[in-house]
Design a protein around this motif. Structure first.
Motif, mmCIF file in Angstrom:
data_model
loop_
_atom_site.group_PDB
_atom_site.id
_atom_site.type_symbol
_atom_site.label_atom_id
_atom_site.label_comp_id
_atom_site.label_asym_id
_atom_site.label_seq_id
_atom_site.Cartn_x
_atom_site.Cartn_y
_atom_site.Cartn_z
ATOM 1 N N ARG A 58 0.819 -1.209 0.000
ATOM 2 C CA ARG A 58 0.000 0.000 0.000
ATOM 3 C C ARG A 58 0.860 1.269 0.000
ATOM 4 N N ARG A 59 1.990 1.235 0.663
ATOM 5 C CA ARG A 59 2.842 2.431 0.582
ATOM 6 C C ARG A 59 3.345 2.627 -0.849
ATOM 7 N N GLU A 60 3.577 1.532 -1.573
ATOM 8 C CA GLU A 60 3.964 1.683 -2.973
ATOM 9 C C GLU A 60 2.879 2.406 -3.756
ATOM 10 N N ILE A 61 1.608 2.052 -3.513
ATOM 11 C CA ILE A 61 0.511 2.709 -4.218
ATOM 12 C C ILE A 61 0.358 4.146 -3.759
ATOM 13 N N TRP A 62 0.342 4.351 -2.457
ATOM 14 C CA TRP A 62 0.126 5.690 -1.917
ATOM 15 C C TRP A 62 1.273 6.640 -2.310
ATOM 16 N N ALA A 63 2.515 6.180 -2.173
ATOM 17 C CA ALA A 63 3.664 7.083 -2.268
ATOM 18 C C ALA A 63 4.542 6.852 -3.492
ATOM 19 N N GLY A 64 4.344 5.751 -4.212
ATOM 20 C CA GLY A 64 5.168 5.485 -5.379
ATOM 21 C C GLY A 64 6.600 5.127 -5.041
ATOM 22 N N THR A 65 6.786 4.473 -3.903
ATOM 23 C CA THR A 65 8.125 4.146 -3.404
ATOM 24 C C THR A 65 8.331 2.644 -3.360
ATOM 25 N N GLU A 66 9.387 2.157 -3.978
ATOM 26 C CA GLU A 66 9.767 0.748 -3.900
ATOM 27 C C GLU A 66 10.474 0.542 -2.567
ATOM 28 N N GLU A 67 9.697 0.352 -1.519
ATOM 29 C CA GLU A 67 10.192 0.592 -0.177
ATOM 30 C C GLU A 67 11.018 -0.539 0.418
ATOM 31 N N GLU A 77 5.758 7.939 5.415
ATOM 32 C CA GLU A 77 6.806 8.838 5.887
ATOM 33 C C GLU A 77 6.364 10.293 5.691
ATOM 34 N N PRO A 78 6.931 11.226 6.467
ATOM 35 C CA PRO A 78 6.525 12.630 6.321
ATOM 36 C C PRO A 78 6.776 13.197 4.939
ATOM 37 N N TRP A 79 7.744 12.637 4.205
ATOM 38 C CA TRP A 79 8.045 13.167 2.876
ATOM 39 C C TRP A 79 7.200 12.521 1.775
ATOM 40 N N ASP A 80 6.375 11.537 2.111
ATOM 41 C CA ASP A 80 5.527 10.901 1.102
ATOM 42 C C ASP A 80 4.436 11.863 0.629
ATOM 43 N N GLU A 81 4.103 11.776 -0.646
ATOM 44 C CA GLU A 81 3.050 12.601 -1.231
ATOM 45 C C GLU A 81 2.012 11.682 -1.882
ATOM 46 N N GLY A 340 -4.907 13.531 -14.581
ATOM 47 C CA GLY A 340 -4.332 14.708 -15.219
ATOM 48 C C GLY A 340 -3.258 15.373 -14.399
ATOM 49 N N LEU A 341 -2.650 14.621 -13.479
ATOM 50 C CA LEU A 341 -1.666 15.170 -12.566
ATOM 51 C C LEU A 341 -0.313 14.493 -12.773
ATOM 52 N N PRO A 342 0.766 15.216 -12.598
ATOM 53 C CA PRO A 342 2.093 14.609 -12.723
ATOM 54 C C PRO A 342 2.464 13.840 -11.468
ATOM 55 N N SER A 343 3.449 12.965 -11.596
ATOM 56 C CA SER A 343 3.984 12.252 -10.446
ATOM 57 C C SER A 343 5.472 12.526 -10.346
ATOM 58 N N ALA A 344 5.908 12.885 -9.138
ATOM 59 C CA ALA A 344 7.330 13.107 -8.904
ATOM 60 C C ALA A 344 8.002 11.875 -8.306
ATOM 61 N N ALA A 345 7.257 10.791 -8.140
ATOM 62 C CA ALA A 345 7.803 9.584 -7.527
ATOM 63 C C ALA A 345 8.679 8.855 -8.541
ATOM 64 N N THR A 346 9.978 8.821 -8.297
ATOM 65 C CA THR A 346 10.920 8.291 -9.289
ATOM 66 C C THR A 346 10.859 6.777 -9.440
ATOM 67 N N HIS A 347 10.307 6.070 -8.471
ATOM 68 C CA HIS A 347 10.223 4.616 -8.565
ATOM 69 C C HIS A 347 8.981 4.155 -9.319
ATOM 70 N N SER A 348 8.005 5.024 -9.461
ATOM 71 C CA SER A 348 6.731 4.669 -10.069
ATOM 72 C C SER A 348 6.720 5.092 -11.531
ATOM 73 N N GLY A 431 17.240 10.981 -2.660
ATOM 74 C CA GLY A 431 16.129 11.856 -2.987
ATOM 75 C C GLY A 431 15.365 12.391 -1.806
ATOM 76 N N VAL A 432 15.704 11.955 -0.590
ATOM 77 C CA VAL A 432 15.012 12.431 0.616
ATOM 78 C C VAL A 432 15.892 13.462 1.308
#
Length: 503
Positions: A58-67, A77-81, A340-348, A431-432
């Motif tokens: 779920r964190r991968e979906i929410w934050a786009g992070t290969e955690e 995490e506080p830096w997740d968007e 219609g929104l960009p993603s800044a998550a580099t893992h996604s 990146g953090v």
């Protein structure tokens, strides 16, 4: 040109085994609503998990992070968007409807915070909801209580008042989702995330699902088998027991499907299909005797657990099957792009171009794993499964969530670490910018990780992974090793990960 949708609905059905769906070859489980959806959807043939199990996915979906390279199960995490955070800022209505109690407990909080609204259906599994004494253990649950003790009693207290099918969790979740659409379909745009904990265990279902696929007496069985080897040892199950458990899993899936139909009917009633992308997927599979396992035990990451369904209805696109390799983490960027929104998550990596028919390829490689424990890598032709070697280096977590990563759920209410003397501050995650902690991995599984098993190598066409070819195809093994190393270097994973994976 296909217009972008006004709305996106993401539906997660926890623990949904790919091979229990007719669109992926099943012939005996009754899922008419999912079948009809698949017939008009884009069906992904090579969709894989990433970070395992439930909350890491779920964190991968929410934050786009290969955690899983940096930490295990835990809060955002506080830096997740998260997706909802960006959607809110764009004026899109956001809603979460779920019975997934891990969102609201020690060790995995905060996932609901950004939604404009959320509805939590209480009481599944270990949810600390009901404290009234359990007056009696029903006959169907006696074996479950004998094996699980208090954790089973928690569940029984929560469901003691259930009388009708409508009282069960999947019906409540899907009914709540249909009602939310009924009340909110006039919004200009919305993102609705439906996260059903079913078909997760306990495999407890009412009639007609209880006997839909078996004539056996439920009082003779345990609907919540403990994780481990199903073919040997103390947890071994007979073929009769396995067949009954599979029948209950199938019954629960049929119940989910029945009530999912309510959601589909509401979309039809308000003519929303042509303006709404609907995504159906899961977080992982669930062993039901495959490879001699039950549940999600400490085992190689075979396809049963990691090769998962992904079905997408996208307005204006023809139904088809695609071979592009995709992963759970890609849902983050894809949903944002659909909105219609960009993603800044580099893992996604957004697979919107695949949905639009602009390309037939996506990732060159899928990589998935449990933090500091086991990994799998596939290029669509070959798959390599490898264990971490605990003798090759220490395991650490990297996070700001001190005390949240090592224990969770029912056990955390009675015992958890409260002292953390071995924290090292620094910048460890690429990146953090926010300083965070490196901490020794204290979870029981990592501290007691067994010596690594031999590598397993399979042709991707061997879907059930019955034929290990590691001895006869060393060049393919070395090739996947090198590609895994390249992937890890690109992400900047901690050096200890290379050592523990013998890379």
């Amino acid at each position: 040109m296909t217009a972008m949708p006004r709305n996106v609905i993401l539906i997660q059905i926890d623990s949904l085994n790919r091979h229990f769906l007719r669109t992926y070859g099943n012939s005996w489980v009754n899922t008419p609503n999912l079948d009809a959806f698949a017939e008009r959807a884009i069906v992904f043939e090579q969709h894989f998990t990433g970070s395992l199990p439930c909350m890491p996915a779920r964190r991968e979906i929410w934050a786009g992070t290969e955690e899983f390279w940096w930490r295990p199960w835990g809060p955002l995490e506080p830096w997740d968007e998260p997706i909802a955070y960006h959607a809110n800022r764009a004026g899109i209505i956001t809603q979460l409807i779920t019975d997934h109690y891990h969102f609201f407990e020690w060790g995995a909080h905060s996932y609901h915070h950004d939604f404009a609204g959320y509805e939590f259906i209480r009481g599944h599994e270990h949810d600390n909801r009901v404290t009234a004494p359990l007056l009696q253990v029903p006959p169907w649950a006696r074996r479950m209580v004998s094996e699980h003790g208090e954790s089973a009693r928690i569940y029984l207290r929560n469901v003691a008042a259930f009388k009708r099918e409508e009282d069960y969790f999947a019906p409540k979740v899907m009914r709540a989702a249909a009602e939310w659409i009924e009340r909110n379909h006039t919004h200009e745009r919305f993102f609705l995330h439906i996260d059903s904990f079913d078909v997760h265990e306990p495999f407890h279902v009412p009639e007609p699902y209880l006997h839909q696929y078996t004539d056996e007496d439920p009082d003779e069985f345990n609907p919540w088998p403990r994780y481990g080897r199903s073919d040997e040892g103390d947890l071994a199950l007979t073929q009769r027991e396995l067949q009954w458990v599979r029948a209950q899993f199938a019954g629960k899936l049929s119940m989910v499907d029945t009530w999912l139909g309510r959601v589909f009917d509401t979309l039809t009633k308000h003519d929303l299909w042509q303006g709404t992308t609907v995504i159906i997927t899961t977080d992982h599979g669930h062993y039901l005797g495959e490879h001699g396992r039950i549940g999600k035990p400490a085992s190689p990451l075979w396809n049963t657990l990691t090769h998962i369904p992904l079905l997408v209805w996208h307005p204006g696109q023809a139904a088809r099957r695609v071979q592009a390799i995709t992963q759970t983490v890609d849902l983050h960027a894809t949903v944002l792009n659909l909105l219609g929104l960009p993603s800044a998550a580099t893992h996604s990596c957004s697979f919107l171009p695949v949905l639009l028919g602009n390309t037939n390829t996506h990732r060159e490689l899928a990589v998935y794993g449990y933090a500091s424990a086991r990994v799998g890598v596939t290029d669509g032709q070959w798959t390599l499964l490898r264990d971490h070697d605990p003798q090759c280096g220490p395991a650490h977590w990297y996070s700001l969530q001190v005390g949240q990563l090592d224990t969770r759920s029912y056990p955390a209410r009675y015992e958890r670490p409260t002292s953390y003397p071995e924290l090292t501050p620094g910048h460890f995650i690429p990146g953090v910018a926010t300083p965070h902690w490196r901490m020794p991995a204290r979870s029981g599984e990592i501290r007691n990780l067994h010596a690594p098993r031999a590598d397993l190598l399979y042709r991707a066409s061997d879907l059930e992974q019955q034929h290990d070819l590691s001895d006869t195809h060393p060049a393919q093994l070395r090739s996947l090793e090198e590609r895994l190393r390249t992937h890890m270097n690109a992400l900047g994973v901690p050096e200890e990960q290379f050592a523990r994976l013998r890379l």
